[in-house]
Design an enzyme around this catalytic site. Sequence first.
Site, PDB file in Angstrom:
ATOM      1  N   HIS A  79       0.844  -1.207   0.000  1.00  0.00           N
ATOM      2  CA  HIS A  79       0.000   0.000   0.000  1.00  0.00           C
ATOM      3  C   HIS A  79       0.876   1.253   0.000  1.00  0.00           C
ATOM      4  O   HIS A  79       0.619   2.206  -0.732  1.00  0.00           O
ATOM      5  CB  HIS A  79      -0.887   0.055   1.256  1.00  0.00           C
ATOM      6  CG  HIS A  79      -1.932  -1.020   1.347  1.00  0.00           C
ATOM      7  ND1 HIS A  79      -2.137  -1.764   2.478  1.00  0.00           N
ATOM      8  CD2 HIS A  79      -2.852  -1.449   0.450  1.00  0.00           C
ATOM      9  CE1 HIS A  79      -3.138  -2.615   2.278  1.00  0.00           C
ATOM     10  NE2 HIS A  79      -3.586  -2.449   1.052  1.00  0.00           N
TER      11      HIS A  79
ATOM     12  N   LYS B  45     -15.562  -8.056   3.887  1.00  0.00           N
ATOM     13  CA  LYS B  45     -14.578  -8.292   4.955  1.00  0.00           C
ATOM     14  C   LYS B  45     -15.046  -7.739   6.300  1.00  0.00           C
ATOM     15  O   LYS B  45     -14.293  -7.713   7.269  1.00  0.00           O
ATOM     16  CB  LYS B  45     -13.246  -7.604   4.599  1.00  0.00           C
ATOM     17  CG  LYS B  45     -12.629  -8.037   3.286  1.00  0.00           C
ATOM     18  CD  LYS B  45     -11.338  -7.250   3.022  1.00  0.00           C
ATOM     19  CE  LYS B  45     -10.707  -7.605   1.700  1.00  0.00           C
ATOM     20  NZ  LYS B  45      -9.614  -6.660   1.332  1.00  0.00           N
TER      21      LYS B  45
ATOM     22  N   ARG C  93      -2.221  -6.139  -8.099  1.00  0.00           N
ATOM     23  CA  ARG C  93      -1.099  -7.043  -7.832  1.00  0.00           C
ATOM     24  C   ARG C  93      -0.987  -8.126  -8.895  1.00  0.00           C
ATOM     25  O   ARG C  93       0.092  -8.586  -9.211  1.00  0.00           O
ATOM     26  CB  ARG C  93      -1.268  -7.715  -6.465  1.00  0.00           C
ATOM     27  CG  ARG C  93      -0.965  -6.817  -5.313  1.00  0.00           C
ATOM     28  CD  ARG C  93      -1.452  -7.403  -4.037  1.00  0.00           C
ATOM     29  NE  ARG C  93      -2.881  -7.638  -4.124  1.00  0.00           N
ATOM     30  CZ  ARG C  93      -3.646  -8.018  -3.124  1.00  0.00           C
ATOM     31  NH1 ARG C  93      -3.116  -8.261  -1.954  1.00  0.00           N
ATOM     32  NH2 ARG C  93      -4.942  -8.178  -3.281  1.00  0.00           N
TER      33      ARG C  93
ATOM     34  N   SER D  90      -2.897  -7.598   3.165  1.00  0.00           N
ATOM     35  CA  SER D  90      -3.175  -7.457   4.601  1.00  0.00           C
ATOM     36  C   SER D  90      -3.528  -8.815   5.204  1.00  0.00           C
ATOM     37  O   SER D  90      -3.158  -9.113   6.344  1.00  0.00           O
ATOM     38  CB  SER D  90      -4.334  -6.471   4.821  1.00  0.00           C
ATOM     39  OG  SER D  90      -3.993  -5.211   4.329  1.00  0.00           O
TER      40      SER D  90
END
Length: 165
Positions: free
Chosen positions: A17, A41, A92, A130
Amino acid sequence: MKTAIYPGSFDPITLGHLNIIKRAAVCFDKLIVCVLVNSEKMNRGLFTPEERVELIRKVVAKLPNVEVDCSSTLLAEYARQRKACTLVKGLRAVSDYENELQMALINRKLNPRLETMFLPSSTKYTYISSSVVKEMARYGADLTDFLPREIIEDVQRKMDSRRDS
Ligand code: PNS
């Protein structure tokens, strides 16, 4: 003044990030890093949104045109309120693209002035997320290659307190 938003869950902010933040910050007058709710989430957060904001603030303290905020509104609406014309997203892998493309199209439908720009993740950080960091922290692994050094202790402490409770 060109304002962009870098939105995300940031639970917690990672070196991946931070790399996107630094690269985006040089492209805009102001970059707002905004912690938002990802409904997928929602019930498995490690940090509260306010704690995530504090961690990000520690990490970007030396970047003068970067602001940190959180919001529980729709991202398109938040961008309208903040007069931002661009969303920055990091990619990514190709697998990120499908979901990100859908979100970009929805956000532009909700706010036609809002463009999404994708920055490819630096190869050094493509494997970091994360979720992976939380998994590593759970087992007490060394987090130096994954997290900004300013927040490593906070993450380890939080994980220890979770383990004890
Ligand atoms: O880091 P993440 O979890 O991939 O970030 C996703 C996030 C928080 C940017 C996304 O879920 C989001 O924009 N949430 C706010 C609500 C919203 O506007 N959703 C998109 C349109 S339905």
